[in-house]
Design an enzyme around this catalytic site. Structure first.
Site, PDB file in Angstrom:
ATOM      1  N   LYS A  51       0.854  -1.202   0.000  1.00 48.76           N
ATOM      2  CA  LYS A  51       0.000   0.000   0.000  1.00 48.76           C
ATOM      3  C   LYS A  51       0.879   1.238   0.000  1.00 48.76           C
ATOM      4  O   LYS A  51       1.937   1.260   0.646  1.00 48.76           O
ATOM      5  CB  LYS A  51      -0.909  -0.045   1.251  1.00 48.76           C
ATOM      6  CG  LYS A  51      -1.904   1.105   1.340  1.00 48.76           C
ATOM      7  CD  LYS A  51      -2.862   0.906   2.521  1.00 48.76           C
ATOM      8  CE  LYS A  51      -3.806   2.089   2.692  1.00 48.76           C
ATOM      9  NZ  LYS A  51      -4.764   1.895   3.797  1.00 48.76           N
ATOM     10  N   SER A 126      -9.721   2.288   2.923  1.00 51.13           N
ATOM     11  CA  SER A 126      -8.828   3.075   2.108  1.00 51.13           C
ATOM     12  C   SER A 126      -7.851   2.234   1.279  1.00 51.13           C
ATOM     13  O   SER A 126      -7.275   2.739   0.323  1.00 51.13           O
ATOM     14  CB  SER A 126      -8.040   4.065   2.973  1.00 51.13           C
ATOM     15  OG  SER A 126      -7.154   3.394   3.845  1.00 51.13           O
ATOM     16  N   SER A 150      -9.853  -0.102   7.028  1.00 52.85           N
ATOM     17  CA  SER A 150      -9.322   0.033   5.664  1.00 52.85           C
ATOM     18  C   SER A 150      -8.841  -1.250   5.027  1.00 52.85           C
ATOM     19  O   SER A 150      -8.527  -1.254   3.844  1.00 52.85           O
ATOM     20  CB  SER A 150      -8.161   1.005   5.662  1.00 52.85           C
ATOM     21  OG  SER A 150      -8.655   2.286   5.560  1.00 52.85           O
TER      22      SER A 150
HETATM   23  N1  GLN Z   1     -12.949   4.836   6.952  1.00 56.24           N
HETATM   24  C1  GLN Z   1     -12.062   5.064   8.054  1.00 56.24           C
HETATM   25  C2  GLN Z   1     -11.513   6.457   8.020  1.00 56.24           C
HETATM   26  O1  GLN Z   1     -11.714   7.136   7.080  1.00 56.24           O
HETATM   27  C3  GLN Z   1     -10.957   4.048   8.087  1.00 56.24           C
HETATM   28  C4  GLN Z   1      -9.824   4.328   7.218  1.00 56.24           C
HETATM   29  C5  GLN Z   1      -8.615   3.488   7.552  1.00 56.24           C
HETATM   30  O2  GLN Z   1      -8.720   2.448   8.195  1.00 56.24           O
HETATM   31  N2  GLN Z   1      -7.445   3.992   7.154  1.00 56.24           N
HETATM   32  O3  GLN Z   1     -10.889   6.890   8.942  1.00 56.24           O
END
Ligand code: GLN
Length: 450
Positions: A51, A126, A150
């Site tokens: 990632k 994400s 995410s």
């Molecule tokens: N949707 C969550 C956020 O926007 C999780 C994102 C993540 O785990 N990086 O914070």
């Protein structure tokens, strides 16, 4: 053991395997935007991706942010280093994501990735690119990251396995921080056994990350599965009925399933977002264009104009979180929001730990099917955050969890998420592995024989 990694290792590969793979990925990336950077693989290992918020030496790493454009880390993240050192894996690219990890759908970046199962729909975020790449490639594993869902969310929307470990089990050294007290590096793959291989290699203490743990992880299998009623109330009807068919099959395998009440579990959402935004705004403060982030060349500018030029490179969601996070931490409201959120987190950890003593918690991974891109773009921030209700409790509490695809609704995959107690990482992985062996989930894409 039925892992794609081992299958790949025992397979005869043509001499130009990686060259062909690279060409094929260039072609499909035009369509799916799974990768921010493609790498010509060296070695002869299982293809793996990282990632784009995890540093890889010599390869541009931007966390899908314009403010980091051109940043080339001179070092590897510990997890990447440990994977490479085995000689069993070959890097094929850095995967797309919501900028800095801010998002649940993969749309908060310049060139959003697309869901391979329906290109008009979001892939989840994400870690959007990690999930898309795993859905497309038979022989590939992904290093991803979760702060608040995410890994689970995109794994579910693309129909692959996504594992998030207990907080502290994998070193965060070399991760571009979103919220340090919540960030976990984890994995996506097509089988739980591949995930076990990655975890075996990467787990454990790292002296460069003071929050990494030397505590051993274990494998306790529970026959008791808990469903939380208030979470099920949030799930769309169609998903709910398919999920209950799945749990009926689990009953047939001998699992006991119990539904319990957990009033106020919804508080995990505001608690998570307030803590995450507070930490994010602190972490992003260093990107001023001075020492870190987009370089502003014109030093004759006044203070405000200089920093505005750099910080204007942040996308809309990042700006929103900087503003809200800075507000939450300010002296006048700190007790009301930030400290209160910390005490909710503590309370949530204690309550969930009690439930997890002799059981796993199980639910659908996402309360909705992957939305159409235009519908996701129309959602308000609060609607967007609310879609994380099933993935946030485990993340807020730092509990290990795994998302496993179990069926399809039309063309779209359906997944369940299983949560275990702290350090029972191998327990949730072996639950998933047992499930896979009993019920064969069919992946839709296998790019040729690649
Ligand atoms: N949707 C969550 C956020 O926007 C999780 C994102 C993540 O785990 N990086 O914070």
């Amino acid at each position: 053991m039925s892992s794609y990694t081992e299958e790949f290792e025992s397979k005869q590969k043509p001499a130009d395997y990686y060259a062909k793979l690279y060409e094929e990925l260039e072609r499909i990336n035009e369509k799916f935007n799974a990768f921010n950077v493609l790498v010509k693989a060296t070695g002869n290992g299982m293809p793996f991706s990282v990632k784009d918020n995890i540093c890889v030496r010599g390869i541009e790493t931007t966390a899908s942010s314009k403010i980091l454009k051109g940043y080339i880390p001179p070092f590897n993240a510990t997890v990447v280093d440990r994977i490479i050192r085995t000689g069993r894996f070959s890097l094929i690219g850095k995967t797309n994501m919501d900028e800095f990890g801010f998002g649940s759908f993969g749309i908060n970046c310049d060139k959003p990735a697309k869901n391979p199962l329906d290109e008009g729909r979001v892939p989840g975020g994400s870690s959007s690119g990690a999930a898309v790449a795993t859905a497309l490639l038979k022989y590939h594993v992904a290093i991803a990251e979760s702060t608040g869902g995410s890994i689970s969310a995109p794994a579910a929307f693309c129909g692959v396995v996504g594992f998030t470990p207990t907080y502290s089990v994998l070193s965060r050294y070399g991760l571009i921080d979103y919220a340090n007290s919540l960030d976990k590096i984890g994995f996506m793959a097509r089988s739980a056994d591949d995930i076990k291989i990655m975890l075996d290699i990467t787990k454990g203490l790292d002296k460069r990350d003071s929050t990494s743990s030397s505590k051993p992880i274990h494998r306790v299998k529970h026959n008791n599965l808990i469903i939380i009623k208030e979470l099920m109330d949030k799930v769309e009807d169609g998903i709910k009925s398919e999920f209950y068919k799945f749990t009926d099959k689990l009953k047939g395998l001998g699992y006991n399933i119990k539904t319990v009440d957990f009033r106020d579990i919804e508080l995990s959402i505001p608690s998570y977002y307030l803590i995450a935004m507070s930490e994010a705004s602190t972490n992003l403060a260093k990107f001023t264009g001075f020492k870190y982030g987009f370089k502003v060349e014109d030093f004759s500018k006044n203070y405000n104009d200089f920093f505005t030029e750099a910080r204007d490179k942040f996308g809309e969601e990042a700006k929103r979180r900087i503003i809200l996070g800075t507000f939450i931490r300010s002296a006048s409201v700190r007790d009301k929001y930030y400290l209160k959120s910390l005490s909710i987190r503590r309370w949530m950890i204690d309550k969930l730990s009690m439930l997890l003593k002799d059981a796993f918690i199980i639910s659908p991974t996402m309360p909705i099917l992957p939305p159409k891109i235009e519908d996701a773009n129309r959602m308000t921030p609060v609607q967007n955050y609310a879609s994380d209700i099933l993935t946030i409790p485990a993340n807020l509490g730092g509990f290990p969890h795994i998302s496993i695809p179990f069926s399809y609704s039309g063309e779209l995959p359906l997944s369940a998420q299983v949560i275990g107690s702290h350090f029972n990482d191998y327990g949730v992985i072996s639950f998933a592995s047992d499930w896979e062996k009993n019920f064969k989930y069919k992946f839709k894409y296998n790019l040729g024989d690649l």
